[in-house]
Design a protein around this motif. Structure first.
Motif, PDB file in Angstrom:
ATOM      1  N   PHE A 212       0.794  -1.256   0.054  1.00 36.25           N
ATOM      2  CA  PHE A 212       0.019   0.023   0.090  1.00 36.25           C
ATOM      3  C   PHE A 212       0.908   1.349  -0.076  1.00 36.25           C
ATOM      4  CE2 PHE A 212      -2.834  -3.169   1.310  1.00 36.25           C
ATOM      5  CZ  PHE A 212      -4.092  -2.938   0.701  1.00 36.25           C
ATOM      6  N   LEU A 213       2.019   1.142   0.205  1.00 35.08           N
ATOM      7  CA  LEU A 213       2.920   2.334   0.301  1.00 35.08           C
ATOM      8  C   LEU A 213       4.046   1.998  -0.614  1.00 35.08           C
ATOM      9  CD1 LEU A 213       3.100   3.220   4.201  1.00 35.08           C
ATOM     10  CD2 LEU A 213       1.381   3.981   2.531  1.00 35.08           C
ATOM     11  N   GLU A 214       3.663   1.998  -2.037  1.00 34.86           N
ATOM     12  CA  GLU A 214       4.648   1.581  -2.913  1.00 34.86           C
ATOM     13  C   GLU A 214       5.652   2.647  -2.917  1.00 34.86           C
ATOM     14  OE1 GLU A 214       2.601   0.559  -6.370  1.00 34.86           O
ATOM     15  OE2 GLU A 214       1.627  -1.295  -5.525  1.00 34.86           O
ATOM     16  N   ASP A 215       5.446   3.949  -2.943  1.00 35.03           N
ATOM     17  CA  ASP A 215       6.281   5.142  -3.101  1.00 35.03           C
ATOM     18  C   ASP A 215       7.449   5.189  -2.068  1.00 35.03           C
ATOM     19  OD1 ASP A 215       4.956   5.946  -5.200  1.00 35.03           O
ATOM     20  OD2 ASP A 215       3.750   7.233  -3.999  1.00 35.03           O
ATOM     21  N   LEU A 216       7.296   4.373  -0.901  1.00 35.90           N
ATOM     22  CA  LEU A 216       8.412   4.425   0.307  1.00 35.90           C
ATOM     23  C   LEU A 216       9.239   3.167   0.028  1.00 35.90           C
ATOM     24  CD1 LEU A 216       6.095   5.458   2.873  1.00 35.90           C
ATOM     25  CD2 LEU A 216       7.227   7.162   1.704  1.00 35.90           C
ATOM     26  N   TYR A 217      10.101   3.234  -1.212  1.00 33.53           N
ATOM     27  CA  TYR A 217      10.691   1.919  -1.698  1.00 33.53           C
ATOM     28  C   TYR A 217      12.063   1.700  -0.593  1.00 33.53           C
ATOM     29  CZ  TYR A 217       8.731   2.533  -6.363  1.00 33.53           C
ATOM     30  OH  TYR A 217       7.779   2.486  -7.219  1.00 33.53           O
ATOM     31  N   ARG A 218      12.516   2.811   0.095  1.00 31.42           N
ATOM     32  CA  ARG A 218      13.617   2.459   0.849  1.00 31.42           C
ATOM     33  C   ARG A 218      13.076   1.731   2.412  1.00 31.42           C
ATOM     34  NH1 ARG A 218      16.129   5.111   5.111  1.00 31.42           N
ATOM     35  NH2 ARG A 218      15.027   6.667   4.914  1.00 31.42           N
ATOM     36  N   ILE A 219      12.189   2.460   2.987  1.00 32.08           N
ATOM     37  CA  ILE A 219      11.751   1.916   4.172  1.00 32.08           C
ATOM     38  C   ILE A 219      10.795   0.572   4.061  1.00 32.08           C
ATOM     39  CG2 ILE A 219      10.363   2.418   6.168  1.00 32.08           C
ATOM     40  CD1 ILE A 219      11.114   5.411   5.919  1.00 32.08           C
ATOM     41  N   ALA A 220       9.869   0.819   3.025  1.00 33.72           N
ATOM     42  CA  ALA A 220       9.055  -0.294   2.949  1.00 33.72           C
ATOM     43  C   ALA A 220       9.682  -1.446   2.104  1.00 33.72           C
ATOM     44  CB  ALA A 220       7.562   0.040   2.411  1.00 33.72           C
ATOM     45  N   HIS A 221      10.782  -1.936   2.464  1.00 38.05           N
ATOM     46  CA  HIS A 221      11.528  -2.768   1.549  1.00 38.05           C
ATOM     47  C   HIS A 221      11.741  -4.071   2.643  1.00 38.05           C
ATOM     48  CE1 HIS A 221      14.936  -4.583  -0.683  1.00 38.05           C
ATOM     49  NE2 HIS A 221      14.385  -4.149  -1.657  1.00 38.05           N
ATOM     50  N   ARG A 222      11.930  -5.197   2.028  1.00 39.16           N
ATOM     51  CA  ARG A 222      12.277  -6.683   2.893  1.00 39.16           C
ATOM     52  C   ARG A 222      13.605  -6.352   3.468  1.00 39.16           C
ATOM     53  NH1 ARG A 222       9.008  -7.864  -1.489  1.00 39.16           N
ATOM     54  NH2 ARG A 222       7.145  -9.288  -0.763  1.00 39.16           N
ATOM     55  N   ASP A 223      14.510  -5.788   2.698  1.00 44.57           N
ATOM     56  CA  ASP A 223      15.890  -5.857   3.244  1.00 44.57           C
ATOM     57  C   ASP A 223      16.347  -4.268   4.139  1.00 44.57           C
ATOM     58  OD1 ASP A 223      16.463  -8.566   2.374  1.00 44.57           O
ATOM     59  OD2 ASP A 223      16.923  -7.449   0.335  1.00 44.57           O
ATOM     60  N   TYR A 224      15.050  -3.635   4.421  1.00 46.85           N
ATOM     61  CA  TYR A 224      15.467  -2.392   4.945  1.00 46.85           C
ATOM     62  C   TYR A 224      16.418  -2.386   6.262  1.00 46.85           C
ATOM     63  CZ  TYR A 224      14.380   1.756   7.640  1.00 46.85           C
ATOM     64  OH  TYR A 224      14.381   3.030   8.510  1.00 46.85           O
ATOM     65  N   GLU A 225      17.311  -1.688   6.285  1.00 39.73           N
ATOM     66  CA  GLU A 225      17.889  -1.540   7.501  1.00 39.73           C
ATOM     67  C   GLU A 225      17.931   0.098   7.899  1.00 39.73           C
ATOM     68  OE1 GLU A 225      22.016  -2.870   7.404  1.00 39.73           O
ATOM     69  OE2 GLU A 225      21.335  -5.152   6.846  1.00 39.73           O
ATOM     70  N   PRO A 226      17.533   0.398   9.111  1.00 40.82           N
ATOM     71  CA  PRO A 226      17.427   1.661   9.356  1.00 40.82           C
ATOM     72  C   PRO A 226      18.818   2.448   9.566  1.00 40.82           C
ATOM     73  CG  PRO A 226      16.281   0.465  11.174  1.00 40.82           C
ATOM     74  CD  PRO A 226      17.180  -0.338  10.249  1.00 40.82           C
ATOM     75  N   THR A 227      18.988   3.562   8.902  1.00 38.03           N
ATOM     76  CA  THR A 227      20.282   4.410   8.993  1.00 38.03           C
ATOM     77  C   THR A 227      20.080   4.891  10.329  1.00 38.03           C
ATOM     78  OG1 THR A 227      19.008   6.417   7.748  1.00 38.03           O
ATOM     79  CG2 THR A 227      20.044   4.906   6.464  1.00 38.03           C
TER      80      THR A 227
END
Length: 421
Positions: A212-227
């Motif tokens: 549902f939040l396709e524009d938020l590629y970086r955060i809404a990613h399976r491999d997302y790691e917080p900066t």
């Protein structure tokens, strides 16, 4: 008649002076030998004194933590400042903890979207045009519940089911109760609560975010790691008093422990900071100066900047704080600058600002002078207040400022232990 015995001339000489006086009829060779021996004695004595000082310094580094009290109203930036200190000086511990913020960041994101949806439901004039969007995003309601459950929050109840963890929920944020610190919530985030499919609630929530939040590629990613920036901006509200302990990992102060007491800023919790006055080396007071046009949460009659000024005045008046180093952060300068650029009038809310230019340099100078004047006027004794214009989420600038603050606190601490002049 009592006769008086005349005192010899030697009796009038101070015994210590007599002991230190050179021998009578001392030859030149004897005098040279004596002076050489005395010089050697002084050298050895100085070495012993220096060794004692170094040992005292080393012991202080090992045994005496530096304690700092963070004060300021709610949402003033206290917790963010503590995060940046840890990020800068306890990097290994920060790296180990950073991934635990992933669920909190997702929850912050989902709650923000749901708050927008709530606002749209109440905006009747645009509600009909937003129905499709609201329908598409409606699963985020369930996502919020799942993420809160993953963090150990009770669903549909303010108080956490695991009350000893000290975490509870409010409509728009995760709150931490006294003494738990953010580690309690993050510890819960590390524990995968399994659902029948074998995937965690957090994993399931992430799938919905991806859909549902396709524009938020970086955060809404399976491999997302917080900066670092993500974690600094993540929101966990402090309720009560939190204690954070960091051991400096490098530099001349490696091994020294710093303890931060982060006091909940709401007015109902301000009585909690008094017991900490007796044992802290410094107080960092955060005053958000961008809130001049805002009201306190739950008290629509009180201006937030006015409340912060009253809080600051109380701190400055306290006789318990005369010997405590006082550091002032005039925070959220970025938001203040944006408000002034949009034309929001400072004079409208602060009449004493008068017809001064309504820009950032003028406003920040004026506000800084007002806070420092309060300290000068109300302090029981003359004192120096270190003040900084800050934007807590600007990690690079804050790291530099905290470096200067840390050195100032350390030097003051060493002077109090007579380790430096």
């Amino acid at each position: 008649m009592v006769s008086r015995t005349r005192r010899s001339s030697d009796d009038s000489i101070d015994p210590l002076s007599r002991a230190l006086a050179p021998p009578a009829r001392e030859s030149a060779a004897q005098r040279a030998a004596r002076e050489a021996k005395e010089a050697e004695g002084r050298r050895v004595s100085d070495l012993i004194d220096e060794q004692i000082k170094l040992e005292k310094h080393a012991n202080s580094r090992k045994k005496t933590p530096v304690k700092v009290l963070m004060l300021g109203q709610a949402e003033s930036g206290k917790t963010t400042t503590v995060k940046i200190f840890q990020m800068s000086y306890a990097r290994q511990a920060w790296e180990e903890e950073r991934m635990s913020w992933r669920t909190v960041i997702h929850l912050n994101l989902v709650r923000s979207v749901n708050r927008i949806l709530d606002a749209l439901e109440n905006a009747q004039e645009i509600a009909s045009r937003m129905n499709l969007l609201r329908i598409r995003l409606s699963p985020l309601r369930r996502v919020q519940v799942d993420l809160e459950r993953h963090l150990g929050l009770a669903v549909g109840d303010e108080v956490c089911a695991a009350a000893d963890m000290g975490v509870f929920r409010r409509p728009a944020e995760v709150c931490l109760r006294s003494q738990s610190g953010w580690a309690a919530a993050l510890g819960l985030a590390k524990q995968k609560t399994r659902i029948p499919s074998g995937r965690s609630l957090a994993d399931g929530a992430l799938e919905v975010i991806l859909n549902f939040l396709e524009d938020l590629y970086r955060i809404a990613h399976r491999d997302y790691e917080p900066t670092d920036e993500d974690v600094v901006r993540a929101r966990l509200r402090t309720v009560g008093v939190q204690e954070y302990r960091f051991v400096i990992e490098s530099g001349r102060e490696a091994g020294r422990e710093w303890i931060f007491y982060d006091v909940g800023g709401s007015r109902t919790h301000r009585g909690a900071w008094h017991p900490y006055f007796m044992d802290v080396k410094a107080i960092i007071f955060l005053a958000p100066i961008s809130v001049f046009d805002e009201k306190l949460e739950g008290d629509a009659r009180t201006n937030r900047l006015e409340d912060s000024i009253k809080f600051w005045t109380t701190v400055c008046k306290s006789k318990l704080l005369v010997r405590v180093q006082l550091i002032l952060f005039l925070n959220k300068c970025d938001i203040l600058e944006r408000k002034l650029a949009r034309g929001v009038s400072l004079e409208r809310y602060i009449p004493t600002f008068g017809d001064r230019k309504n820009d950032m340099p003028t406003a920040s100078k004026y506000l800084r002078r007002q806070f420092l004047e309060i300290a000068r006027k109300h302090s029981p004794e003359p004192r120096r207040v270190y003040s900084f214009m800050t934007t807590a989420i600007n990690t690079r600038a804050m790291t530099s400022i905290l470096g200067a603050v840390r050195e100032g606190i350390l030097n003051d601490n060493l002077r109090s232990m007579e380790l430096v002049s």
